[in-house]
Write an enzyme that holds these catalytic residues in place. Structure first.
Site, PDB file in Angstrom:
ATOM      1  N   ALA A 195       0.862  -1.184   0.000  1.00 24.01           N
ATOM      2  CA  ALA A 195       0.000   0.000   0.000  1.00 24.01           C
ATOM      3  C   ALA A 195       0.901   1.237   0.000  1.00 24.01           C
ATOM      4  O   ALA A 195       2.089   1.158   0.295  1.00 24.01           O
ATOM      5  CB  ALA A 195      -0.896  -0.003   1.221  1.00 24.01           C
ATOM      6  N   GLY A 212      -0.330  -5.179   1.003  1.00 19.29           N
ATOM      7  CA  GLY A 212      -1.590  -5.043   0.260  1.00 19.29           C
ATOM      8  C   GLY A 212      -1.553  -5.728  -1.093  1.00 19.29           C
ATOM      9  O   GLY A 212      -2.589  -6.135  -1.617  1.00 19.29           O
ATOM     10  N   GLU A 242      -2.276  -9.275  -0.407  1.00 15.88           N
ATOM     11  CA  GLU A 242      -3.699  -9.323  -0.032  1.00 15.88           C
ATOM     12  C   GLU A 242      -4.591  -9.226  -1.270  1.00 15.88           C
ATOM     13  O   GLU A 242      -5.622  -9.901  -1.361  1.00 15.88           O
ATOM     14  CB  GLU A 242      -4.009  -8.208   0.968  1.00 15.88           C
ATOM     15  N   GLU A 255       3.855  -6.118   7.241  1.00 21.63           N
ATOM     16  CA  GLU A 255       3.232  -5.019   7.993  1.00 21.63           C
ATOM     17  C   GLU A 255       3.791  -4.818   9.403  1.00 21.63           C
ATOM     18  O   GLU A 255       3.852  -3.684   9.886  1.00 21.63           O
ATOM     19  CB  GLU A 255       1.704  -5.222   8.066  1.00 21.63           C
TER      20      GLU A 255
END
Length: 259
Positions: A65, A111, A114, A134
């Site tokens: 992200a 992300g 994900e 993360e």
């Protein structure tokens, strides 16, 4: 026109390319908004039956992200960020009535992994590296990573990858069941197209029912067996069922129309 995505439909396949190679295709707010729009359109687009999502360039599928966008967020803003991502993009992809394949062409981190896990199938090039880093930012995966990684690889391995932030190779990911296939970088899209082609020959409503039934296994408020029975029964009312059984009996190829 999209600023962060390239889209094209060819032979009933929707190609979605995240087009931010300079930023390693990181998911910023605008990219997520565009993904939401494109996937929603795909739900009902009669010209496309399967989608392939990939990243631009040789380095990254999606390297995570865009941290600069949320580094100053409060608790409430952080929860809203995760909640919006779940409903607008990641769950939207997972619950899509048509198959979506992730073509992992490099780094799939945070992300990015994900996003790949929200897709129904994953094919990785042999240069890909996958991980959920993360905890190195003082966070945890917030776009479904703790849940989907656990579903795909089991609790012990999911915890190891999340708690250590280790990256794994494409071959390791395949041995864990995290990706379906590993190819060379050059053969990646062709392998995804081969899988898509097999699905495009099948009855679209049956594919939709299969996705619904399998997804229901992971839903706490649904009985997967009941969903399977319901979806199985519904298909008896479709023209494609009549065509499929007739074609079988007549020893010919079925011509499905999605009705």
């Amino acid at each position: 026109m999209h600023n962060n995505l390239l889209t094209e439909i060819k032979d009933r396949i929707l190609y979605i390319t995240i087009n931010r190679a300079a930023k390693l295709n990181a998911l910023n707010k605008d990219t997520l908004a565009e993904l939401n729009m494109v996937v929603k359109q795909f739900y009902t687009d009669e010209n496309a039956g399967v989608a392939i999502i990939t990243g631009d360039g040789p380095k990254a599928f999606v390297a995570g992200a865009d941290i600069s966008e949320f580094s100053s967020f409060s608790i409430v803003e952080g929860q809203q960020l995760a909640s919006d991502g779940h409903s607008n993009v990641f769950n939207l992809i997972e619950n899509c009535p048509k198959p979506i394949i992730a073509a992992i062409n490099g780094f799939a981190l945070g992300g990015g992994l994900e996003l790949a896990m929200a897709c129904h199938l994953r094919v990785a090039s042999d240069n890909a590296k996958l991980g959920l880093p993360e905890v190195t930012l003082g966070l945890i995966p917030g776009y479904g990573g703790t849940q989907r990684l656990t579903q795909l690889v089991g609790k012990a391995k999911a915890l190891e990858l999340i708690l250590t932030a280790d990256m794994i190779t494409a071959d390791e990911a395949k041995s864990l069941g995290l990706v379906n296939h590993v190819t060379t970088y050059d053969a990646l899209i062709a392998k995804c197209e081969e899988l898509a082609g097999k699905m495009l020959n099948k009855a679209p409503l049956a594919l939709k029912s299969a996705l619904t039934a399998v997804n229901s296994f992971y839903s706490k408020d649904k009985n997967g067996y009941s969903v399977e029975i319901e979806e199985f029964g519904k298909l008896f009312g479709t023209e494609d069922f009549k065509e499929g059984t007739q074609a079988f009996l007549e020893k010919r190829k079925a011509n499905f129309t999605g009705r």
